[in-house]
Design a protein around this motif. Structure first.
Motif, short mmCIF file in Angstrom:
data_model
loop_
_atom_site.label_atom_id
_atom_site.label_comp_id
_atom_site.label_asym_id
_atom_site.label_seq_id
_atom_site.Cartn_x
_atom_site.Cartn_y
_atom_site.Cartn_z
N VAL A 145 -40.27 47.08 54.36
CA VAL A 145 -41.66 47.09 54.83
C VAL A 145 -42.54 46.91 53.60
CG1 VAL A 145 -41.20 48.55 56.83
CG2 VAL A 145 -41.87 49.61 54.67
N SER A 146 -43.71 46.32 53.80
CA SER A 146 -44.60 46.05 52.67
C SER A 146 -46.05 46.11 53.12
CB SER A 146 -44.29 44.69 52.04
OG SER A 146 -44.39 43.66 53.00
N GLY A 147 -46.94 46.19 52.16
CA GLY A 147 -48.37 46.26 52.46
C GLY A 147 -49.18 46.44 51.21
N VAL A 148 -50.37 47.03 51.37
CA VAL A 148 -51.29 47.21 50.25
C VAL A 148 -51.97 48.57 50.38
CG1 VAL A 148 -53.23 46.12 51.46
CG2 VAL A 148 -53.19 46.13 48.95
N LEU A 149 -52.28 49.18 49.23
CA LEU A 149 -52.96 50.47 49.18
C LEU A 149 -54.33 50.28 48.56
CD1 LEU A 149 -52.92 53.61 49.48
CD2 LEU A 149 -51.99 53.68 47.16
N LEU A 150 -55.39 50.74 49.26
CA LEU A 150 -56.76 50.58 48.80
C LEU A 150 -57.43 51.95 48.64
CD1 LEU A 150 -57.90 47.72 51.22
CD2 LEU A 150 -56.95 47.47 48.91
N ASN A 151 -58.42 51.99 47.77
CA ASN A 151 -59.24 53.19 47.62
C ASN A 151 -60.17 53.29 48.83
OD1 ASN A 151 -61.21 55.12 46.88
ND2 ASN A 151 -60.90 54.69 44.73
N SER A 183 -41.33 53.82 47.07
CA SER A 183 -41.66 52.69 46.22
C SER A 183 -42.94 53.05 45.47
CB SER A 183 -41.83 51.41 47.03
OG SER A 183 -42.10 50.31 46.18
N ARG A 184 -43.49 52.08 44.72
CA ARG A 184 -44.73 52.34 43.99
C ARG A 184 -45.57 51.07 43.99
NH1 ARG A 184 -43.41 55.04 38.68
NH2 ARG A 184 -42.85 56.67 40.13
N THR A 185 -46.88 51.25 44.02
CA THR A 185 -47.77 50.09 44.07
C THR A 185 -47.85 49.42 42.71
OG1 THR A 185 -49.67 51.55 43.63
CG2 THR A 185 -49.15 51.07 45.93
N ASN A 186 -48.03 48.08 42.73
CA ASN A 186 -48.20 47.33 41.48
C ASN A 186 -49.67 47.31 41.09
OD1 ASN A 186 -49.39 45.46 43.19
ND2 ASN A 186 -47.68 44.02 43.13
N ASP A 187 -50.02 46.47 40.09
CA ASP A 187 -51.40 46.45 39.61
C ASP A 187 -52.38 45.89 40.63
OD1 ASP A 187 -50.39 43.94 39.49
OD2 ASP A 187 -51.04 43.49 37.44
N LYS A 188 -51.87 45.24 41.69
CA LYS A 188 -52.73 44.74 42.76
C LYS A 188 -52.73 45.66 43.98
CE LYS A 188 -51.94 39.93 41.40
NZ LYS A 188 -51.41 38.60 41.83
N GLY A 189 -52.11 46.83 43.86
CA GLY A 189 -52.05 47.76 44.98
C GLY A 189 -50.99 47.43 46.01
N GLN A 190 -50.16 46.41 45.76
CA GLN A 190 -49.15 45.99 46.72
C GLN A 190 -47.86 46.80 46.55
OE1 GLN A 190 -48.96 41.92 45.45
NE2 GLN A 190 -50.64 41.26 46.79
N PHE A 191 -47.13 46.96 47.65
CA PHE A 191 -45.88 47.72 47.60
C PHE A 191 -44.87 47.11 48.56
CE2 PHE A 191 -48.44 49.69 50.91
CZ PHE A 191 -47.55 49.82 51.95
N THR A 192 -43.59 47.34 48.25
CA THR A 192 -42.48 46.97 49.12
C THR A 192 -41.42 48.07 49.04
OG1 THR A 192 -42.82 44.60 48.79
CG2 THR A 192 -40.68 45.29 49.63
N ILE A 193 -41.06 48.62 50.19
CA ILE A 193 -39.98 49.62 50.26
C ILE A 193 -38.75 48.91 50.79
CG2 ILE A 193 -39.26 51.85 51.17
CD1 ILE A 193 -42.15 52.58 51.54
N ARG A 194 -37.66 48.91 50.02
CA ARG A 194 -36.47 48.13 50.33
C ARG A 194 -35.32 49.00 50.83
NH1 ARG A 194 -38.70 45.91 45.59
NH2 ARG A 194 -39.22 43.69 45.77
N ASN A 195 -34.32 48.31 51.41
CA ASN A 195 -33.06 48.93 51.82
C ASN A 195 -33.27 50.11 52.77
OD1 ASN A 195 -32.52 48.08 48.59
ND2 ASN A 195 -31.05 47.31 50.08
#
Length: 404
Positions: A145-151, A183-195
């Motif tokens: 699953v993947s997405g983005v984290l915003l303030n 998982s952890r967000t990257n510098d763009k706030g994006q994340f992907t949780i695998r497996n």
């Protein structure tokens, strides 16, 4: 004479040429080293092999084609399921070495997500989004699953925040149990949780200050999705472009790939407003009412239970909340109650415990009416003599005097 002059000239020319040759041999130049390396490290082999099943060892070694380094492994390398005891993660020449300290769970897929922490030793070319997986059981879980984290305040992307899944759908799981996948967000706030194992999950974001993978600190920023998510996938196609150079397209071909859902999760991070809740003091400033004062607003008004008196009616008081809901005035409607100097009542209210969790608290409160004495009026006593009044004296002294 001319022959001697010519011979000396040749000797001088020969000496200068010899000195030039010697100087050229002694002046060592720096080699240019060839073209600049822009290629990141490449995976060569590993122990265990990628996606190996039934692996129960705790040491993983991954070999690359050149010397590598791992940037801040304790922060950038994410191992899931979360490790309660920190693993040892280090680079050794061309190898990345991971030593797990926790006991491995049976029938579980383990993921080591290096994010962008691996780079070559010299030019720092980053091997982006590299992850490695193995399983202690018979299958490898492959859902994502993947997405983005915003303030939540300004909708800016939030980097470096832990994203986690719970397959326990109770509300209390977030504060009592560690995440099952992270998982952890990257510098763009994006994340992907695998497996991920097939199932139903709640997803959360957590600024995990104490790194225990659960929300147990009031100061930690959080985000959550109201609905549950069910990871799934579909086989689909997309266009892949091959370029001759930076401006010229060589070929465009259609390739198949696996698309995982949901891939558009949006979480909004916020910090919960928190204050420890407790009773400041009870008081009875007037015979007609008493007050229970708290440090913060109450969600529910405490119900007083009489101890040393018996009201004639069940509606022996009326409630009035003041000070923004932090104080509760109980106006006494029963004269048999408010005429008593001392009232004892039992009240139950939510109070923060040592872990900052609201627990029901029951106290016995004694409300004493402090009567203010009436101001004493000064009265003149009948037998008290009049004060003595001295005779007045007039003085007529002009500003100038006649000496004769």
């Amino acid at each position: 004479m001319d022959t001697k002059y010519i011979r000396n000239s040749f000797r001088l020319l020969y000496g200068m040429l010899l000195l030039t040759v010697i100087y050229s041999c002694a002046n060592i130049g720096s080699p240019n080293g060839g073209p600049y390396d822009e290629t990141p490290p490449k995976f060569v082999s590993s122990t265990p092999v990628p996606n190996q099943i039934n692996y129960t060892g705790k040491k993983i070694e991954i070999l690359f084609d050149e010397l590598i380094q791992i940037e801040k492994p304790s922060e950038n390398v994410i191992i899931t399921p979360p490790q309660m005891e920190l693993p040892v993660i280090r680079s050794a020449g061309k190898k990345a070495v991971i030593e797990l300290k926790d006991t491995l769970k049976p029938n579980t897929t383990y993921t080591i997500d290096f994010t962008n922490s691996i780079s070559d030793n010299n030019e720092k070319n980053v091997f982006e989004n590299f992850s490695f997986a193995f399983s202690t059981g018979d299958i490898i879980d492959t859902l994502e699953v993947s997405g983005v984290l915003l303030n939540a305040e300004n909708l800016e992307p939030m980097p470096g925040i832990t994203i986690g899944l719970h397959n326990n759908l109770e509300d209390s799981a977030f504060v009592k149990l560690p995440f099952v996948r992270t998982s952890r967000t990257n510098d763009k706030g994006q994340f992907t949780i695998r497996n991920i194992t097939p199932g139903t999950y709640h997803i959360f974001a957590l600024n995990d200050v104490n790194r225990d993978y659960k929300f147990d600190q009031p100061g930690e920023d959080i985000a959550f999705l109201d609905s549950v998510i069910v990871p799934s996938f579909e086989l689909t196609t997309r266009q892949d472009t091959t370029w001759k150079d930076s401006l010229t397209i060589d070929t465009i071909r259609t390739v198949g790939y696996t698309r995982f859902f949901p891939d558009n999760i949006e979480l909004r991070l916020f910090k919960e407003k928190f204050e420890r809740q407790y009773m400041v003091k009870p008081e009875r400033p007037d015979e007609k009412y008493f007050t229970l004062r708290f440090n913060t607003k109450l969600d529910t008004v405490p119900v007083p239970v009489p101890i040393n008196f018996t009201p004639e009616d069940s509606t022996w008081y009326f409630v009035q909340q003041t000070e923004g809901g932090a104080a509760v005035n109980y106006w006494l409607a029963d004269s048999t109650v408010w005429k008593q100097d001392t009232l004892q009542v039992q009240v139950s209210y939510p109070k923060s415990d040592s872990l900052n969790i609201l627990r029901p608290q029951t106290d016995t409160v004694q409300l004493v009416l402090r009567r203010r004495p009436a101001e004493k009026q000064k009265k003149k006593k009948k037998d008290e003599p009049d004060p003595i009044v001295f005779l007045g004296m007039q003085v007529d002294a002009p500003g100038s005097m006649d000496l004769f």
